[in-house]
Design a protein around this motif. Structure first.
Motif, PDB file in Angstrom:
ATOM      1  N   THR A  21       0.907  -1.278  -0.276  1.00  0.00           N
ATOM      2  CA  THR A  21       0.209  -0.059  -0.102  1.00  0.00           C
ATOM      3  C   THR A  21       0.888   1.178   0.018  1.00  0.00           C
ATOM      4  O   THR A  21       2.138   0.980   0.183  1.00  0.00           O
ATOM      5  N   ALA A  22       0.364   2.257  -0.338  1.00  0.00           N
ATOM      6  CA  ALA A  22       1.069   3.738  -0.237  1.00  0.00           C
ATOM      7  C   ALA A  22       1.655   3.680   1.315  1.00  0.00           C
ATOM      8  O   ALA A  22       2.879   4.410   1.345  1.00  0.00           O
ATOM      9  N   ARG A  23       0.889   3.649   2.255  1.00  0.00           N
ATOM     10  CA  ARG A  23       1.597   3.600   3.587  1.00  0.00           C
ATOM     11  C   ARG A  23       2.656   2.861   3.723  1.00  0.00           C
ATOM     12  O   ARG A  23       3.688   3.335   4.210  1.00  0.00           O
ATOM     13  N   GLU A  24       2.647   1.539   3.333  1.00  0.00           N
ATOM     14  CA  GLU A  24       3.916   0.526   3.511  1.00  0.00           C
ATOM     15  C   GLU A  24       5.005   1.149   2.680  1.00  0.00           C
ATOM     16  O   GLU A  24       6.142   0.905   3.233  1.00  0.00           O
TER      17      GLU A  24
ATOM     18  N   MET B 101      11.226   3.569   4.464  1.00  0.00           N
ATOM     19  CA  MET B 101      12.327   4.214   4.743  1.00  0.00           C
ATOM     20  C   MET B 101      12.030   5.459   5.564  1.00  0.00           C
ATOM     21  O   MET B 101      13.062   6.161   6.052  1.00  0.00           O
ATOM     22  N   ASN B 102      10.735   5.904   5.599  1.00  0.00           N
ATOM     23  CA  ASN B 102      10.417   7.145   6.137  1.00  0.00           C
ATOM     24  C   ASN B 102      11.304   8.410   5.460  1.00  0.00           C
ATOM     25  O   ASN B 102      11.504   9.446   6.278  1.00  0.00           O
ATOM     26  N   ALA B 103      11.494   8.088   4.281  1.00  0.00           N
ATOM     27  CA  ALA B 103      12.045   9.016   3.256  1.00  0.00           C
ATOM     28  C   ALA B 103      11.152  10.114   2.821  1.00  0.00           C
ATOM     29  O   ALA B 103      11.526  11.465   2.291  1.00  0.00           O
ATOM     30  N   VAL B 104       9.757   9.647   2.546  1.00  0.00           N
ATOM     31  CA  VAL B 104       8.763  10.592   1.900  1.00  0.00           C
ATOM     32  C   VAL B 104       7.520  10.441   2.670  1.00  0.00           C
ATOM     33  O   VAL B 104       7.493   9.662   3.613  1.00  0.00           O
ATOM     34  N   THR B 105       6.646  11.494   2.340  1.00  0.00           N
ATOM     35  CA  THR B 105       5.565  11.487   3.146  1.00  0.00           C
ATOM     36  C   THR B 105       4.564  10.618   2.723  1.00  0.00           C
ATOM     37  O   THR B 105       4.658   9.955   1.450  1.00  0.00           O
ATOM     38  N   LEU B 106       3.352  10.413   3.300  1.00  0.00           N
ATOM     39  CA  LEU B 106       2.299   9.465   2.767  1.00  0.00           C
ATOM     40  C   LEU B 106       1.606  10.040   1.429  1.00  0.00           C
ATOM     41  O   LEU B 106       1.301   9.292   0.587  1.00  0.00           O
ATOM     42  N   ALA B 107       1.564  11.288   1.535  1.00  0.00           N
ATOM     43  CA  ALA B 107       0.977  12.268   0.430  1.00  0.00           C
ATOM     44  C   ALA B 107       1.983  11.758  -0.793  1.00  0.00           C
ATOM     45  O   ALA B 107       1.266  11.764  -1.932  1.00  0.00           O
ATOM     46  N   GLU B 108       3.192  11.870  -0.718  1.00  0.00           N
ATOM     47  CA  GLU B 108       4.088  11.911  -1.879  1.00  0.00           C
ATOM     48  C   GLU B 108       4.253  10.249  -2.356  1.00  0.00           C
ATOM     49  O   GLU B 108       4.151  10.015  -3.537  1.00  0.00           O
ATOM     50  N   ALA B 109       3.933   9.474  -1.226  1.00  0.00           N
ATOM     51  CA  ALA B 109       3.785   8.231  -1.855  1.00  0.00           C
ATOM     52  C   ALA B 109       2.641   7.680  -2.563  1.00  0.00           C
ATOM     53  O   ALA B 109       2.705   7.027  -3.546  1.00  0.00           O
ATOM     54  N   ARG B 110       1.417   8.266  -2.123  1.00  0.00           N
ATOM     55  CA  ARG B 110       0.179   8.112  -2.923  1.00  0.00           C
ATOM     56  C   ARG B 110       0.422   8.657  -4.237  1.00  0.00           C
ATOM     57  O   ARG B 110      -0.151   7.838  -5.030  1.00  0.00           O
TER      58      ARG B 110
ATOM     59  N   TRP C 159       2.974   9.050  -5.822  1.00  0.00           N
ATOM     60  CA  TRP C 159       4.074   8.113  -6.701  1.00  0.00           C
ATOM     61  C   TRP C 159       3.246   6.935  -7.356  1.00  0.00           C
ATOM     62  O   TRP C 159       3.524   6.550  -8.427  1.00  0.00           O
ATOM     63  N   CYS C 160       2.621   6.485  -6.528  1.00  0.00           N
ATOM     64  CA  CYS C 160       1.738   5.132  -6.887  1.00  0.00           C
ATOM     65  C   CYS C 160       0.833   5.389  -7.916  1.00  0.00           C
ATOM     66  O   CYS C 160       0.818   4.742  -9.057  1.00  0.00           O
ATOM     67  N   GLU C 161       0.217   6.429  -8.083  1.00  0.00           N
ATOM     68  CA  GLU C 161      -0.778   6.896  -8.976  1.00  0.00           C
ATOM     69  C   GLU C 161       0.100   7.160 -10.390  1.00  0.00           C
ATOM     70  O   GLU C 161      -0.300   6.646 -11.568  1.00  0.00           O
TER      71      GLU C 161
ATOM     72  N   ILE D 114      -0.298  -1.809  -4.965  1.00  0.00           N
ATOM     73  CA  ILE D 114       0.320  -1.963  -6.142  1.00  0.00           C
ATOM     74  C   ILE D 114       1.477  -3.032  -5.878  1.00  0.00           C
ATOM     75  O   ILE D 114       1.558  -3.481  -4.821  1.00  0.00           O
ATOM     76  N   ALA D 115       1.595  -3.489  -7.289  1.00  0.00           N
ATOM     77  CA  ALA D 115       2.836  -4.738  -7.085  1.00  0.00           C
ATOM     78  C   ALA D 115       3.936  -4.388  -8.348  1.00  0.00           C
ATOM     79  O   ALA D 115       3.447  -3.875  -9.088  1.00  0.00           O
ATOM     80  N   CYS D 116       4.734  -5.003  -8.079  1.00  0.00           N
ATOM     81  CA  CYS D 116       5.915  -5.114  -9.151  1.00  0.00           C
ATOM     82  C   CYS D 116       5.257  -5.683 -10.485  1.00  0.00           C
ATOM     83  O   CYS D 116       4.447  -6.582 -10.070  1.00  0.00           O
ATOM     84  N   LEU D 117       5.749  -5.166 -11.496  1.00  0.00           N
ATOM     85  CA  LEU D 117       5.204  -5.851 -12.569  1.00  0.00           C
ATOM     86  C   LEU D 117       5.242  -7.285 -12.813  1.00  0.00           C
ATOM     87  O   LEU D 117       4.193  -7.882 -13.490  1.00  0.00           O
ATOM     88  N   ASP D 118       6.188  -8.025 -12.359  1.00  0.00           N
ATOM     89  CA  ASP D 118       6.620  -9.523 -12.478  1.00  0.00           C
ATOM     90  C   ASP D 118       6.032 -10.131 -11.234  1.00  0.00           C
ATOM     91  O   ASP D 118       6.440 -11.150 -11.082  1.00  0.00           O
ATOM     92  N   TRP D 119       5.125  -9.644 -10.767  1.00  0.00           N
ATOM     93  CA  TRP D 119       4.585 -10.221  -9.253  1.00  0.00           C
ATOM     94  C   TRP D 119       4.255 -11.483  -9.546  1.00  0.00           C
ATOM     95  O   TRP D 119       4.433 -12.683  -8.604  1.00  0.00           O
ATOM     96  N   HIS D 120       3.397 -12.018 -10.565  1.00  0.00           N
ATOM     97  CA  HIS D 120       2.656 -13.230 -10.521  1.00  0.00           C
ATOM     98  C   HIS D 120       3.826 -14.408 -10.835  1.00  0.00           C
ATOM     99  O   HIS D 120       4.044 -15.427 -10.331  1.00  0.00           O
ATOM    100  N   GLU D 121       4.707 -14.106 -11.898  1.00  0.00           N
ATOM    101  CA  GLU D 121       5.848 -14.794 -12.038  1.00  0.00           C
ATOM    102  C   GLU D 121       6.586 -15.228 -10.847  1.00  0.00           C
ATOM    103  O   GLU D 121       7.270 -16.360 -10.661  1.00  0.00           O
TER     104      GLU D 121
END
Length: 394
Positions: free
Chosen positions: A225-228, A233-242, A244-246, A270-277
């Protein structure tokens, strides 16, 4: 954020997390080079002061490497300078090629600590003067510890009973003016940063920091999730992570998914593109291992419960009568499952790892579970060059 047609099950998310945390492979043979490869793959290892069994950073490496010794990490932190010490979500040893990104943390720490009542109180009414005196002392005499400065008045027995000089050292370290040169016992030895790591690197643009921090997080978490991502690393804010995910979803660099969690919950993520494999090809190593309470797969307690069904609480700071398990309990990992937890401590004067109690997880009460718990304890004892004093496992 995009259409989420796929759901990543909790089991698959757990496999991806184990893979990213290097716990899906057999333990590698330890060497200085392998220790550095491990730290780089993880990004950082958390530090904790409690020494009941062994320091947390060493336990994290013990679980992934056979034949590891603390000297191997010290070689990189104190000689080669390929690993440095600072803060992520907590105090950590961090791969040194990531240091340019910490310039943002130094600046934010400067603003925060100058306005923080807690720090102002410890620095005292002559804060600027104290900071200048401590900076001058280290500049003139070189590597120094807290013990080289006046001791605080014993106003109480609290952990934060700091002298102004101790507070100034923390201020200068958090803001990047001084660095941890080495450790003397477990005491930090401070030195002017440029004399340890060279000139401070240029500060990257904030947008690049956000892209780097979020991309490194999802590469290791596999799904999140964006929160995770923000808390990795606590390097970015939750708003910045959200955001970035978008943006990453629109660019097609991550996949928008639903994340299966405990109690049949699902969360948008979100997931890495190759998550299923990656999840499909994952083959868990069967080596029984004890995990540090601060291991990458355990430190987020809610995620450990959601993905592994393991409800863990670190009880070192819980009053003894209120503890359910023990002062320093370590989970036992076998394959993809956390099968037990053990209450243990090192008796260093006797070179013994004392295992006082064992709790097998519900539904995993088998003869094999008992054997693997004993094997995990024996493995760590062997790593520490101790004998194991094992309680009976009922």
């Amino acid at each position: 954020m995009g259409v989420r047609n796929d759901t990543v099950s909790a089991a698959d998310a757990g496999r991806l997390l184990l893979d990213g945390a290097l716990l899906g492979r057999p333990p590698a043979r330890a060497s200085r080079a392998e220790v550095l490869r491990t730290v780089k793959a993880l990004g950082f290892v958390q530090i904790d002061s409690i020494h009941s069994v062994e320091r947390a950073h060493h336990l994290i490496l013990h679980s992934r490497l056979d034949g590891y010794s603390p000297e191997m990490l010290a070689h990189h932190t104190e000689t080669k300078r390929t690993v440095f010490e600072h803060w992520t979500h907590d105090a950590s040893f961090i791969r040194a090629d990531w240091m340019p990104w910490w310039t943002h943390r130094f600046e934010s720490a400067h603003a925060r600590m100058n306005s923080q009542a807690w720090m102002r109180e410890r620095l005292g009414p002559r804060a600027k003067s104290v900071i200048a005196q401590v900076r001058k002392a280290i500049t003139e005499r070189g590597p120094s510890t807290t013990r080289d400065f006046p001791k605080p008045p014993r106003l109480g027995q609290g952990w934060w009973d700091w002298s102004p000089q101790k507070a100034a050292l923390e201020y200068l370290w958090r803001t990047g003016e001084i660095a941890v040169h080495s450790r003397r016992g477990f005491d930090k030895v401070y030195e002017i940063t440029e004399r340890v790591h060279g000139a401070r690197p240029a500060k990257p643009p904030r947008a690049k920091l956000v892209d780097w921090a979020c991309a490194e997080a999802i590469a290791r978490l596999g799904t999140a999730t964006a929160r995770e991502i923000a808390h990795f690393m606590n390097a970015v804010t939750l708003a910045e992570a959200r955001k970035w995910c978008e943006d990453a979803t629109r660019r097609g660099t991550v996949a928008p998914v639903m994340l299966g969690r405990a109690s049949n919950r699902t969360l948008a993520g979100i997931a890495c593109l190759d998550w299923h494999e990656r999840a499909k090809s994952f083959s868990a190593d069967s080596t029984p291992r004890l995990l540090s309470p601060f291991d990458p797969i355990i430190r987020d307690r809610a995620r450990a419960l959601d993905l592994f069904g393991f409800d863990y609480r670190f009880e070192a700071f819980v009053p003894a009568p209120k503890r359910k398990y023990g002062y320093y309990t370590m989970p036992v990992l076998v394959g993809e499952k956390l099968v037990a937890r053990v209450d243990l401590a090192s008796k260093r004067e006797e070179s013994v790892l004392k295992v006082s109690r064992v709790w097998l997880e519900p539904g995993r009460l088998t003869a094999q579970s008992r054997r693997v718990v004993a094997s995990a304890c024996e493995r760590l004892a062997g790593q520490l060059k101790f004998k194991v004093d094992m309680c009976a496992i009922s």
